[in-house]
Motif scaffolding. Sequence first.
Motif, PDB file in Angstrom:
ATOM      1  N   PRO A  33      19.640  -7.873  10.890  1.00  0.00           N
ATOM      2  CA  PRO A  33      20.762  -7.958   9.960  1.00  0.00           C
ATOM      3  C   PRO A  33      21.155  -9.399   9.610  1.00  0.00           C
ATOM      4  CG  PRO A  33      21.597  -7.559  12.169  1.00  0.00           C
ATOM      5  CD  PRO A  33      20.104  -7.781  12.296  1.00  0.00           C
ATOM      6  N   SER A  34      21.809  -9.536   8.459  1.00  0.00           N
ATOM      7  CA  SER A  34      22.437 -10.809   8.065  1.00  0.00           C
ATOM      8  C   SER A  34      23.859 -10.844   8.617  1.00  0.00           C
ATOM      9  CB  SER A  34      22.566 -10.894   6.542  1.00  0.00           C
ATOM     10  OG  SER A  34      21.338 -10.995   5.943  1.00  0.00           O
ATOM     11  N   ALA A  35      24.513 -11.967   8.433  1.00  0.00           N
ATOM     12  CA  ALA A  35      25.948 -12.062   8.720  1.00  0.00           C
ATOM     13  C   ALA A  35      26.700 -11.152   7.749  1.00  0.00           C
ATOM     14  CB  ALA A  35      26.402 -13.501   8.535  1.00  0.00           C
ATOM     15  N   MET A  36      27.892 -10.708   8.136  1.00  0.00           N
ATOM     16  CA  MET A  36      28.716  -9.896   7.242  1.00  0.00           C
ATOM     17  C   MET A  36      28.989 -10.700   5.972  1.00  0.00           C
ATOM     18  SD  MET A  36      31.253  -8.431  10.202  1.00  0.00           S
ATOM     19  CE  MET A  36      32.154  -7.174   9.288  1.00  0.00           C
ATOM     20  N   GLU A  44      30.609 -14.315   5.267  1.00  0.00           N
ATOM     21  CA  GLU A  44      30.828 -14.975   6.555  1.00  0.00           C
ATOM     22  C   GLU A  44      30.147 -16.360   6.612  1.00  0.00           C
ATOM     23  OE1 GLU A  44      32.954 -14.335   8.594  1.00  0.00           O
ATOM     24  OE2 GLU A  44      32.370 -15.334  10.451  1.00  0.00           O
ATOM     25  N   THR A  45      28.916 -16.436   6.142  1.00  0.00           N
ATOM     26  CA  THR A  45      28.222 -17.743   6.184  1.00  0.00           C
ATOM     27  C   THR A  45      28.981 -18.759   5.323  1.00  0.00           C
ATOM     28  OG1 THR A  45      26.187 -16.482   6.412  1.00  0.00           O
ATOM     29  CG2 THR A  45      25.947 -18.826   5.996  1.00  0.00           C
ATOM     30  N   ASN A  46      29.450 -18.325   4.161  1.00  0.00           N
ATOM     31  CA  ASN A  46      30.237 -19.234   3.311  1.00  0.00           C
ATOM     32  C   ASN A  46      31.527 -19.645   4.006  1.00  0.00           C
ATOM     33  OD1 ASN A  46      28.398 -19.163   1.260  1.00  0.00           O
ATOM     34  ND2 ASN A  46      29.483 -17.614   0.057  1.00  0.00           N
ATOM     35  N   GLY A  71      27.319 -16.313  12.508  1.00  0.00           N
ATOM     36  CA  GLY A  71      27.584 -15.114  11.699  1.00  0.00           C
ATOM     37  C   GLY A  71      26.618 -13.992  12.055  1.00  0.00           C
ATOM     38  N   GLU A  72      25.353 -14.322  12.186  1.00  0.00           N
ATOM     39  CA  GLU A  72      24.337 -13.319  12.509  1.00  0.00           C
ATOM     40  C   GLU A  72      24.490 -12.845  13.951  1.00  0.00           C
ATOM     41  OE1 GLU A  72      23.860 -15.437  10.137  1.00  0.00           O
ATOM     42  OE2 GLU A  72      22.891 -14.229   8.580  1.00  0.00           O
ATOM     43  N   GLN A  73      24.982 -13.729  14.813  1.00  0.00           N
ATOM     44  CA  GLN A  73      25.132 -13.316  16.219  1.00  0.00           C
ATOM     45  C   GLN A  73      26.183 -12.202  16.334  1.00  0.00           C
ATOM     46  OE1 GLN A  73      25.146 -16.536  19.033  1.00  0.00           O
ATOM     47  NE2 GLN A  73      26.058 -15.271  20.621  1.00  0.00           N
ATOM     48  N   GLY A 127      19.000 -12.318  11.893  1.00  0.00           N
ATOM     49  CA  GLY A 127      18.297 -12.948  10.783  1.00  0.00           C
ATOM     50  C   GLY A 127      18.669 -14.418  10.728  1.00  0.00           C
ATOM     51  N   PHE A 128      17.937 -15.197   9.901  1.00  0.00           N
ATOM     52  CA  PHE A 128      18.395 -16.515   9.447  1.00  0.00           C
ATOM     53  C   PHE A 128      18.258 -17.632  10.474  1.00  0.00           C
ATOM     54  CE2 PHE A 128      22.536 -18.967   8.290  1.00  0.00           C
ATOM     55  CZ  PHE A 128      21.949 -19.696   7.254  1.00  0.00           C
ATOM     56  N   GLN A 129      17.936 -17.301  11.760  1.00  0.00           N
ATOM     57  CA  GLN A 129      17.978 -18.380  12.746  1.00  0.00           C
ATOM     58  C   GLN A 129      16.783 -18.390  13.682  1.00  0.00           C
ATOM     59  OE1 GLN A 129      20.285 -17.257  16.492  1.00  0.00           O
ATOM     60  NE2 GLN A 129      21.675 -16.615  14.876  1.00  0.00           N
ATOM     61  N   GLY A 142      17.613 -21.629   5.952  1.00  0.00           N
ATOM     62  CA  GLY A 142      17.976 -21.774   4.535  1.00  0.00           C
ATOM     63  C   GLY A 142      18.670 -20.517   4.062  1.00  0.00           C
ATOM     64  N   ARG A 143      19.536 -20.664   3.034  1.00  0.00           N
ATOM     65  CA  ARG A 143      20.332 -19.534   2.569  1.00  0.00           C
ATOM     66  C   ARG A 143      19.423 -18.368   2.160  1.00  0.00           C
ATOM     67  NH1 ARG A 143      25.743 -20.475   1.961  1.00  0.00           N
ATOM     68  NH2 ARG A 143      25.759 -18.234   2.379  1.00  0.00           N
ATOM     69  N   GLY A 144      19.860 -17.193   2.495  1.00  0.00           N
ATOM     70  CA  GLY A 144      19.054 -16.003   2.211  1.00  0.00           C
ATOM     71  C   GLY A 144      17.922 -15.809   3.204  1.00  0.00           C
ATOM     72  N   GLY A 145      17.946 -16.575   4.299  1.00  0.00           N
ATOM     73  CA  GLY A 145      16.801 -16.632   5.212  1.00  0.00           C
ATOM     74  C   GLY A 145      16.559 -15.400   6.066  1.00  0.00           C
ATOM     75  N   SER A 146      17.498 -14.457   6.084  1.00  0.00           N
ATOM     76  CA  SER A 146      17.264 -13.251   6.902  1.00  0.00           C
ATOM     77  C   SER A 146      16.078 -12.443   6.379  1.00  0.00           C
ATOM     78  CB  SER A 146      18.500 -12.361   6.915  1.00  0.00           C
ATOM     79  OG  SER A 146      19.581 -13.060   7.467  1.00  0.00           O
ATOM     80  N   ASP A 147      15.829 -12.507   5.075  1.00  0.00           N
ATOM     81  CA  ASP A 147      14.640 -11.823   4.530  1.00  0.00           C
ATOM     82  C   ASP A 147      13.396 -12.350   5.240  1.00  0.00           C
ATOM     83  OD1 ASP A 147      16.244 -10.609   2.577  1.00  0.00           O
ATOM     84  OD2 ASP A 147      15.897 -12.213   1.115  1.00  0.00           O
ATOM     85  N   THR A 148      13.355 -13.671   5.382  1.00  0.00           N
ATOM     86  CA  THR A 148      12.187 -14.307   5.989  1.00  0.00           C
ATOM     87  C   THR A 148      12.078 -13.943   7.471  1.00  0.00           C
ATOM     88  OG1 THR A 148      12.385 -16.079   4.400  1.00  0.00           O
ATOM     89  CG2 THR A 148      11.064 -16.550   6.357  1.00  0.00           C
TER      90      THR A 148
HETATM   91  N1  ASP Z   1      23.729 -15.226   6.209  1.00  0.00           N
HETATM   92  C1  ASP Z   1      22.760 -16.110   5.600  1.00  0.00           C
HETATM   93  C2  ASP Z   1      23.211 -16.505   4.201  1.00  0.00           C
HETATM   94  O1  ASP Z   1      24.282 -16.100   3.768  1.00  0.00           O
HETATM   95  C3  ASP Z   1      21.367 -15.541   5.577  1.00  0.00           C
HETATM   96  C4  ASP Z   1      21.178 -14.289   4.743  1.00  0.00           C
HETATM   97  O2  ASP Z   1      22.157 -13.656   4.339  1.00  0.00           O
HETATM   98  O3  ASP Z   1      20.018 -13.934   4.492  1.00  0.00           O
HETATM   99  O4  ASP Z   1      22.540 -17.248   3.529  1.00  0.00           O
END
Ligand code: ASP
Length: 422
Positions: free
Chosen positions: A40-43, A46-48, A77-79, A139-141, A153-159
Motif C-alpha cells: 500500500p501507499s500512504a493514506m 499524507e505524503t504531502n 506515511g507508508e509505515q 510502498g515507496f521506501q 520518488g513520488r508515486g514510487g509505490s507502483d515501483t
Molecule cells: N506516498 C507516496 C507519494 O505520495 C508514494 C505513492 O503514493 O506511490 O508519492
Amino acid sequence: MALIVHKYGGTSMGSTERIRSVAKRVAKWMRAGHQMVVVPSAMSGETNRLLGLARELSPELPGAATLRELDMIASTGEQVSVGLLAIALQAEGLEAVSYAGWQVPIRTDSSFTKARIQSIDDTRVRADLAAGRVVVITGFQGVDGDGHITTLGRGGSDTSAVAVAAALKADECLIYTDVDGVYTTDPRIVPEARRLATISFEEMLEMASLGSKVLQIRSVEFAGKYRVPLRVLSSFTDWNIDITEEARSGTLITFEEDEKMEQAVVSGIAFNRDEAKVSVLGVPDKPGIASSILGPVADANIDVDVIIQNVAHDGKTDFSFTVHRNDYARTVELLKTQVVPAVGARDVSGDARICKVSIVGIGMRSHVGVASRMFRTLSEEGINIQMITTSEIKTSVVIDEKYMELAVRALHRAFDLDQPAG
Ligand code: ASP
Ligand code: ADP
Ligand code: MG
C-alpha cells in the motif's frame, strides 16, 4: 494457487473505511486459494502533509534540510498504512504481517528522494507466505547499504509493488487505483477519454515518461525488464465483485509486439506541466556551442529534456532547452553567471509557464502524416508550438501552459480517441 501482488494507492487507502474494504478484497483473493502480498501507499494527502511540515521549518526544500531527513519523514506515511492494513486483515480472520522496506529488506542506492531499487531479499516474505500469512510491505521506501531509509520518488509505490512481484516471480501484479484502468488520456481533463483494455508495454512506458501519472515510469521499466504481468484496475468497485470478473477488468500491459499495428495510430495523449524553458540568446554560431552550454548544466546534475537550436542570423543564434521546474531558477542562474560570459552570448530568458503535450502510439511507426495532423490541429486552435521533439512512437510539443487543456481535448478528438476502438 497463484502468487499475486496487490498495490493500493493513496485514495484507495484514504480512510479506515477504505482500508477495511481493501482488507475484505484481499481476504476474498486469499480465500480463493492465492498467496497474497500487498503493497500500500500512504493514506491520500499524507505524503504531502509530511513534506509540508518539513517545508514549514525549511521553506525552500530541501533548503536547510538534507534529503536524508526528508526520506526519514516521508517514509512514515507508508509505515502507518501497512500497520493499519495488517490489523484490518487480522480483523477479517487472516494471519497478516506488516514490514517496512528495511525489514524485508528492499535494498536501494543512496539517492535520497529518488532512490533506485537494487535488490530485494525474498527469504522472509517466502517464509511468511509458506506459513499462510498475507504479507503487507510498505510502498515507496527502501534502505541503502548504510542502513539509511530511502524513498523512490513520488508515486514510487507502483515501483515497489512491481519490484516485489519481480523478486517473488509473482504470477501477476495488480495495481489498484482510483480509476478503472489506463485511459486514452487523463479522464480528469477529458471526460470523453476511453479506457484501454490493453496497452503495449512500449506505449505505457512513453505515456508514463511523458507525464501520465497513473503508473510511475520506473514501475513500467521493471515490468518490462522482468516481464511482470501487470494490470491497472479500480479499488472502487464493490470488494465482493466476482473474482474472475475482477481479474479481467481494468487495463492489461501487454508485451506482444505487433498486436495493435492494425488499430489506432495514436493510442493516448500525455501531458506534463513539470518543465520550464530556458533560452540562451545571441550565441555565436560555431562548433562546440551545444556542449559548452549543456556541459555545465549536466555538471550541475540538471536533466535536460527538449532541445532546440535556431537558424543563425549574422553569425548569432538562440539555443533553448527545457528542464524540470524545480531546477528552473538554478539553471537560469547558472547560465547567467557561468555560460553567458564563457560563450559570449547576449542574455538568458526563461519561461516556467509551459507544458509538453505528447501523442503516443506504436501505430505511428507504420503511418505517415501523424505529426503533421497534430500540428494542423493545434494551429486550427490558434495554439503556437514553441518546440517539437519526436521519436518512433511519439511526438511531443511544448506550448504555453494556458492552452494545455484545449490542446489535449482537440488532439483527443482529432485522433478519434473518443470513438470506440475499431
Ligand atoms: N506516498 C507516496 C507519494 O505520495 C508514494 C505513492 O503514493 O506511490 O508519492
Ligand atoms: P494512486 O494513488 O492510486 O497511485 P495516482 O493519482 O497516482 O493514483 O494515479 C491515478 C490517477 O492518474 C488518476 O486519478 C488519473 O487522474 C491520473 N491519470 C493520468 N493519466 C491517466 C491515464 N492516461 N489513464 C488513467 N489515469 C490517468
Ligand atoms: Mg500513483
